[in-house]
Design a protein around this motif. Sequence first.
Motif, PDB file in Angstrom:
ATOM      1  N   LYS A  49       3.440  26.377  -1.532  1.00  6.87           N
ATOM      2  CA  LYS A  49       2.355  25.653  -0.868  1.00  6.87           C
ATOM      3  C   LYS A  49       2.979  24.658   0.098  1.00  6.87           C
ATOM      4  CE  LYS A  49       0.893  24.546  -4.994  1.00  6.87           C
ATOM      5  NZ  LYS A  49       1.407  25.601  -5.880  1.00  6.87           N
ATOM      6  N   SER A  50       2.376  24.523   1.265  1.00  2.54           N
ATOM      7  CA  SER A  50       2.869  23.546   2.231  1.00  2.54           C
ATOM      8  C   SER A  50       1.689  22.852   2.887  1.00  2.54           C
ATOM      9  CB  SER A  50       3.755  24.211   3.298  1.00  2.54           C
ATOM     10  OG  SER A  50       2.994  25.091   4.098  1.00  2.54           O
ATOM     11  N   LEU A  51       1.917  21.606   3.257  1.00  2.28           N
ATOM     12  CA  LEU A  51       0.917  20.808   3.957  1.00  2.28           C
ATOM     13  C   LEU A  51       1.610  20.070   5.088  1.00  2.28           C
ATOM     14  CD1 LEU A  51      -2.004  19.688   4.122  1.00  2.28           C
ATOM     15  CD2 LEU A  51      -1.233  17.805   2.656  1.00  2.28           C
ATOM     16  N   SER A  52       1.085  20.226   6.291  1.00  2.73           N
ATOM     17  CA  SER A  52       1.658  19.570   7.460  1.00  2.73           C
ATOM     18  C   SER A  52       0.610  18.672   8.093  1.00  2.73           C
ATOM     19  CB  SER A  52       2.126  20.619   8.473  1.00  2.73           C
ATOM     20  OG  SER A  52       2.525  20.002   9.684  1.00  2.73           O
ATOM     21  N   VAL A  53       1.006  17.446   8.357  1.00  2.49           N
ATOM     22  CA  VAL A  53       0.149  16.482   9.044  1.00  2.49           C
ATOM     23  C   VAL A  53       0.902  16.013  10.288  1.00  2.49           C
ATOM     24  CG1 VAL A  53      -1.055  14.280   8.893  1.00  2.49           C
ATOM     25  CG2 VAL A  53      -0.896  15.752   6.879  1.00  2.49           C
ATOM     26  N   GLY A  54       0.242  16.069  11.432  1.00  4.75           N
ATOM     27  CA  GLY A  54       0.925  15.703  12.665  1.00  4.75           C
ATOM     28  C   GLY A  54      -0.017  15.062  13.654  1.00  4.75           C
ATOM     29  N   GLY A  55       0.566  14.665  14.737  1.00  3.48           N
ATOM     30  CA  GLY A  55      -0.191  14.052  15.811  1.00  3.48           C
ATOM     31  C   GLY A  55       0.651  13.998  17.061  1.00  3.48           C
ATOM     32  N   GLY A  56      -0.008  13.722  18.176  1.00  4.65           N
ATOM     33  CA  GLY A  56       0.719  13.650  19.424  1.00  4.65           C
ATOM     34  C   GLY A  56      -0.003  12.817  20.448  1.00  4.65           C
ATOM     35  N   TYR A  57       0.787  12.364  21.402  1.00  3.92           N
ATOM     36  CA  TYR A  57       0.226  11.622  22.532  1.00  3.92           C
ATOM     37  C   TYR A  57       1.026  11.986  23.765  1.00  3.92           C
ATOM     38  CZ  TYR A  57      -1.550   7.909  25.508  1.00  3.92           C
ATOM     39  OH  TYR A  57      -2.140   7.221  26.536  1.00  3.92           O
ATOM     40  N   GLY A  58       0.352  12.502  24.757  1.00  3.07           N
ATOM     41  CA  GLY A  58       1.052  12.893  25.969  1.00  3.07           C
ATOM     42  C   GLY A  58       2.044  14.008  25.693  1.00  3.07           C
ATOM     43  N   ALA A  59       3.283  13.794  26.083  1.00  4.57           N
ATOM     44  CA  ALA A  59       4.312  14.817  25.924  1.00  4.57           C
ATOM     45  C   ALA A  59       5.021  14.749  24.586  1.00  4.57           C
ATOM     46  CB  ALA A  59       5.347  14.683  27.051  1.00  4.57           C
ATOM     47  N   PHE A  60       4.666  13.809  23.709  1.00  6.41           N
ATOM     48  CA  PHE A  60       5.374  13.635  22.450  1.00  6.41           C
ATOM     49  C   PHE A  60       4.454  13.959  21.276  1.00  6.41           C
ATOM     50  CE2 PHE A  60       7.605  10.978  25.460  1.00  6.41           C
ATOM     51  CZ  PHE A  60       8.938  11.221  25.172  1.00  6.41           C
ATOM     52  N   SER A  61       5.032  14.546  20.237  1.00  6.29           N
ATOM     53  CA  SER A  61       4.296  14.852  19.024  1.00  6.29           C
ATOM     54  C   SER A  61       5.238  14.752  17.830  1.00  6.29           C
ATOM     55  CB  SER A  61       3.673  16.248  19.089  1.00  6.29           C
ATOM     56  OG  SER A  61       4.681  17.237  19.225  1.00  6.29           O
ATOM     57  N   ALA A  62       4.658  14.614  16.635  1.00  9.70           N
ATOM     58  CA  ALA A  62       5.444  14.492  15.415  1.00  9.70           C
ATOM     59  C   ALA A  62       4.711  15.190  14.283  1.00  9.70           C
ATOM     60  CB  ALA A  62       5.697  13.026  15.068  1.00  9.70           C
ATOM     61  N   ASN A  63       5.487  15.723  13.328  1.00  7.05           N
ATOM     62  CA  ASN A  63       4.938  16.404  12.163  1.00  7.05           C
ATOM     63  C   ASN A  63       5.665  15.958  10.911  1.00  7.05           C
ATOM     64  OD1 ASN A  63       2.852  18.249  13.025  1.00  7.05           O
ATOM     65  ND2 ASN A  63       4.453  19.427  14.045  1.00  7.05           N
ATOM     66  N   ILE A  64       4.923  15.822   9.822  1.00  2.66           N
ATOM     67  CA  ILE A  64       5.486  15.629   8.488  1.00  2.66           C
ATOM     68  C   ILE A  64       5.038  16.813   7.648  1.00  2.66           C
ATOM     69  CG2 ILE A  64       5.560  14.176   6.442  1.00  2.66           C
ATOM     70  CD1 ILE A  64       4.973  11.777   8.206  1.00  2.66           C
ATOM     71  N   VAL A  65       5.993  17.497   7.018  1.00  4.69           N
ATOM     72  CA  VAL A  65       5.699  18.725   6.286  1.00  4.69           C
ATOM     73  C   VAL A  65       6.164  18.570   4.841  1.00  4.69           C
ATOM     74  CG1 VAL A  65       6.020  21.213   6.177  1.00  4.69           C
ATOM     75  CG2 VAL A  65       6.016  20.061   8.398  1.00  4.69           C
ATOM     76  N   GLY A  66       5.237  18.766   3.915  1.00  9.38           N
ATOM     77  CA  GLY A  66       5.570  18.800   2.502  1.00  9.38           C
ATOM     78  C   GLY A  66       5.474  20.221   1.979  1.00  9.38           C
ATOM     79  N   ARG A  67       6.415  20.601   1.129  1.00  6.50           N
ATOM     80  CA  ARG A  67       6.451  21.980   0.631  1.00  6.50           C
ATOM     81  C   ARG A  67       6.755  21.986  -0.863  1.00  6.50           C
ATOM     82  NH1 ARG A  67       9.266  23.586   4.245  1.00  6.50           N
ATOM     83  NH2 ARG A  67       7.669  24.591   5.516  1.00  6.50           N
ATOM     84  N   VAL A  68       6.061  22.851  -1.595  1.00  6.26           N
ATOM     85  CA  VAL A  68       6.268  23.015  -3.030  1.00  6.26           C
ATOM     86  C   VAL A  68       6.494  24.497  -3.310  1.00  6.26           C
ATOM     87  CG1 VAL A  68       5.280  22.757  -5.336  1.00  6.26           C
ATOM     88  CG2 VAL A  68       4.814  21.037  -3.588  1.00  6.26           C
ATOM     89  N   VAL A  69       7.575  24.824  -4.029  1.00 13.66           N
ATOM     90  CA  VAL A  69       7.857  26.186  -4.461  1.00 13.66           C
ATOM     91  C   VAL A  69       7.856  26.194  -5.979  1.00 13.66           C
ATOM     92  CG1 VAL A  69       9.506  28.095  -4.444  1.00 13.66           C
ATOM     93  CG2 VAL A  69       9.241  26.667  -2.413  1.00 13.66           C
ATOM     94  N   ASP A  70       7.057  27.088  -6.567  1.00 13.41           N
ATOM     95  CA  ASP A  70       6.895  27.131  -8.013  1.00 13.41           C
ATOM     96  C   ASP A  70       7.165  28.549  -8.494  1.00 13.41           C
ATOM     97  OD1 ASP A  70       6.319  26.501 -10.596  1.00 13.41           O
ATOM     98  OD2 ASP A  70       4.145  26.407 -10.336  1.00 13.41           O
TER      99      ASP A  70
END
Length: 209
Positions: free
Chosen positions: A126-147
Motif C-alpha cells: 500500500k502506498s499513499l502520496s501527498v504532494g503539491g506545487g506552485y509554478g515550476a516547482f512541486s514536491a511529494n511525500i510518499v509512504g509505503r507499506v509492504v506486508d
Amino acid sequence: GLLCSGSGSGNINSLASHCLLANLGADARETSPARRLTATTAIGRQGNRFGLTAGTTQNGGLPAWLGAEGSSFANADRIEQNDLQVFGQKSLGSEAYVSIAGTYARARLVPLADAAPALADRWDSKSLSVGGGYGAFSANIVGRVVDMPGQPDGKWEGLGLGVTWRTPWSGQLTVGAENVVTRGKNPFSPSSDGADEGTVPYVRYEQGL
C-alpha cells in the motif's frame, strides 16, 4: 532495477502501476516476457482531476537475488500482481495545486510447476502520496507499506520525498530520497538478513522532445 512505461516513469505516484522490478544482468532467468494490462478512467474540470486505474501484471522473470538458492522465492519463476490506484488533484488558483494518490497492490509468486496448488509466497503493498506545487516547482511525500502475511518480521514501512523543477526548456529535474524513515525489515532487500539499507538519495532528469 525498475523498468517503467513512458506514461508513468515521470510520476512517483504511479510507480506501482507503470513499473516492474527487473534484472538486466546475464544471470536473469530465461522466461517469457512480462505482460501488463491497465484500464484508467478520469474526470477533470477547471484544473481539478480525479481518476481510477486498475491493472494486472504477469511478470516473466524474477531478479537473480529473489530466486537465489535457499530463499523463500527459489521455487517461483514469475510474479503475478493486481493493483488499484486512486488519484486526485485540486487547483488552488492559477499556479498552485495539491494532489493525493493511493495505491493498493496484491502480488504472488507462482511456482515453477504451475500445477502445484501451493503458492511460493504472496505480499500486499500500500502506498499513499501527498504532494503539491506552485509554478515550476512541486514536491511529494510518499509512504509505503509492504506486508507479507505469515512471515516473521514480514511487514516493512518506508517514507520518501522528492522535489521537482520543471525547466523552461521542457525538462524536469527531480531530487529526492527513498527510505528517509523506515520501520521493520525490508523483505525485498538483496541482503540475506533483510537489513535496513538506509536512506537512498536520487537525482532524475527527464527531457521532453
